[in-house]
Enzyme design. Sequence first.
Site, PDB file in Angstrom:
ATOM      1  N   ASP A  44      -7.082  -4.587   5.826  1.00 27.74           N
ATOM      2  CA  ASP A  44      -6.545  -4.486   4.468  1.00 27.74           C
ATOM      3  C   ASP A  44      -5.110  -4.953   4.416  1.00 27.74           C
ATOM      4  O   ASP A  44      -4.425  -4.978   5.425  1.00 27.74           O
ATOM      5  CB  ASP A  44      -6.510  -3.002   4.044  1.00 27.74           C
ATOM      6  CG  ASP A  44      -7.844  -2.532   3.538  1.00 27.74           C
ATOM      7  OD1 ASP A  44      -8.653  -3.370   3.165  1.00 27.74           O
ATOM      8  OD2 ASP A  44      -8.043  -1.304   3.530  1.00 27.74           O
ATOM      9  N   LYS A  62      -6.311  -7.327  -0.867  1.00 30.22           N
ATOM     10  CA  LYS A  62      -5.822  -7.979  -2.071  1.00 30.22           C
ATOM     11  C   LYS A  62      -4.561  -8.757  -1.750  1.00 30.22           C
ATOM     12  O   LYS A  62      -3.655  -8.241  -1.133  1.00 30.22           O
ATOM     13  CB  LYS A  62      -5.450  -6.896  -3.083  1.00 30.22           C
ATOM     14  CG  LYS A  62      -6.256  -6.935  -4.342  1.00 30.22           C
ATOM     15  CD  LYS A  62      -5.762  -5.893  -5.298  1.00 30.22           C
ATOM     16  CE  LYS A  62      -6.582  -4.624  -5.184  1.00 30.22           C
ATOM     17  NZ  LYS A  62      -6.216  -3.569  -6.080  1.00 30.22           N
ATOM     18  N   MET A  81      -0.554   5.471  -5.307  1.00 27.94           N
ATOM     19  CA  MET A  81      -1.017   4.532  -6.349  1.00 27.94           C
ATOM     20  C   MET A  81      -0.535   5.000  -7.735  1.00 27.94           C
ATOM     21  O   MET A  81      -1.273   4.896  -8.722  1.00 27.94           O
ATOM     22  CB  MET A  81      -2.560   4.417  -6.349  1.00 27.94           C
ATOM     23  CG  MET A  81      -3.115   3.919  -5.027  1.00 27.94           C
ATOM     24  SD  MET A  81      -4.918   3.851  -4.993  1.00 27.94           S
ATOM     25  CE  MET A  81      -5.330   5.563  -4.648  1.00 27.94           C
TER      26      MET A  81
HETATM   27  N1  SAH Z   1      -5.426   5.631   3.044  1.00 28.97           N
HETATM   28  C1  SAH Z   1      -4.041   5.384   2.679  1.00 28.97           C
HETATM   29  C2  SAH Z   1      -3.817   5.385   1.184  1.00 28.97           C
HETATM   30  C3  SAH Z   1      -4.594   4.313   0.433  1.00 28.97           C
HETATM   31  S1  SAH Z   1      -4.162   4.245  -1.268  1.00 28.97           S
HETATM   32  C4  SAH Z   1      -3.154   6.428   3.376  1.00 28.97           C
HETATM   33  O1  SAH Z   1      -3.651   7.406   3.932  1.00 28.97           O
HETATM   34  O2  SAH Z   1      -1.942   6.204   3.405  1.00 28.97           O
HETATM   35  C5  SAH Z   1      -2.858   3.065  -1.253  1.00 28.97           C
HETATM   36  C6  SAH Z   1      -1.552   3.739  -1.641  1.00 28.97           C
HETATM   37  O3  SAH Z   1      -0.952   4.351  -0.514  1.00 28.97           O
HETATM   38  C7  SAH Z   1      -0.485   2.799  -2.159  1.00 28.97           C
HETATM   39  O4  SAH Z   1      -0.677   2.466  -3.522  1.00 28.97           O
HETATM   40  C8  SAH Z   1       0.758   3.636  -1.964  1.00 28.97           C
HETATM   41  O5  SAH Z   1       0.854   4.649  -2.937  1.00 28.97           O
HETATM   42  C9  SAH Z   1       0.452   4.307  -0.651  1.00 28.97           C
HETATM   43  N2  SAH Z   1       1.013   3.594   0.514  1.00 28.97           N
HETATM   44  C10 SAH Z   1       0.338   3.205   1.613  1.00 28.97           C
HETATM   45  N3  SAH Z   1       1.173   2.647   2.530  1.00 28.97           N
HETATM   46  C11 SAH Z   1       2.407   2.695   1.980  1.00 28.97           C
HETATM   47  C12 SAH Z   1       3.702   2.283   2.427  1.00 28.97           C
HETATM   48  N4  SAH Z   1       3.881   1.708   3.619  1.00 28.97           N
HETATM   49  N5  SAH Z   1       4.755   2.485   1.604  1.00 28.97           N
HETATM   50  C13 SAH Z   1       4.598   3.065   0.409  1.00 28.97           C
HETATM   51  N6  SAH Z   1       3.397   3.459  -0.072  1.00 28.97           N
HETATM   52  C14 SAH Z   1       2.317   3.288   0.699  1.00 28.97           C
END
Ligand code: SAH
Length: 266
Positions: free
Chosen positions: A38, A60, A171
């Site tokens: 991803d 994406k 998100m």
């Molecule tokens: N499974 C992932 C979350 C997926 S949803 C987890 O456990 O982290 C995707 C969202 O995660 C993004 O829209 C943002 O809100 C957050 N996110 C993931 N990585 C990030 C990063 N490095 N910095 C800021 N937000 C992040």
Amino acid sequence: MTIRTGSVTLVGGGPGDPELLTVAAVRALAAADVVLYDRLAPHETLAELAPGARLIDVGKRPGHHPIPQDEIERLLVMHALEGANVVRLKGGDPFVFGRGGEEVEACRRAGVPVRVVPGVTSAISVPAAAGIPVTHRTASRMFTVVSGHAPLSPAELEHLAGLGGTIVILMGVTNLPSITSGLARFGMDADMPVAIVEQGYSTQQRTTFGDLGTILTESARAGVGSPAVVVIGDVVRLARGGDADATAALAGAATTTAPAAPPVGP
Ligand code: SAH
């Protein structure tokens, strides 16, 4: 003649820094024949981490359509049935808003062996990178992780506003206006501290501070965009008092506005 069935390993890749991959994640990547990854998974060093693997970007990208979820599931199953060790590398933890559950079900339906390697979720680590502990003995004894992808219902907003503790929204950038106005409508104080941490663990990491009443103005002024983690709660005041790693991360990140209130607690 029997054909060997491969397997699928869903791997949580952490918040973006390859240092935050688990040992199990590194081992799974090293043994992979195919990696589907991803946008938010740590992919810059993938060629080194998975030297024997075919790398497939299913995320994406601007100007490109993401591969639909059912097509990702079809690819996972197809490669595994062909005998490959398939790694599905996802950002953060596979089971935190990552559709990991759906991918596990798809593998099980197809009779493909599947296992899950948990990851460091952005819900906890990205606030930490900005010096914000999601719990603190004197400031918060619970945290609630919410998806802001779809608008929250009035009932959900009412519950959230009344829960106390820390609210962590993933998100949440697009729906931030309706979330903050909803929380205010259901009684959350306008001076409740809020931080938005963008692009955690990258060189573009940046934190925007405000409170429930000011964060929309501050985020518009800063031009806040995704990916970002929104943190609402008294723990935001601790941003400047984090542990050594968090302080170092904070020093390397741009800070647009100082927290409104002084630090709490000892
Ligand atoms: N499974 C992932 C979350 C997926 S949803 C987890 O456990 O982290 C995707 C969202 O995660 C993004 O829209 C943002 O809100 C957050 N996110 C993931 N990585 C990030 C990063 N490095 N910095 C800021 N937000 C992040």
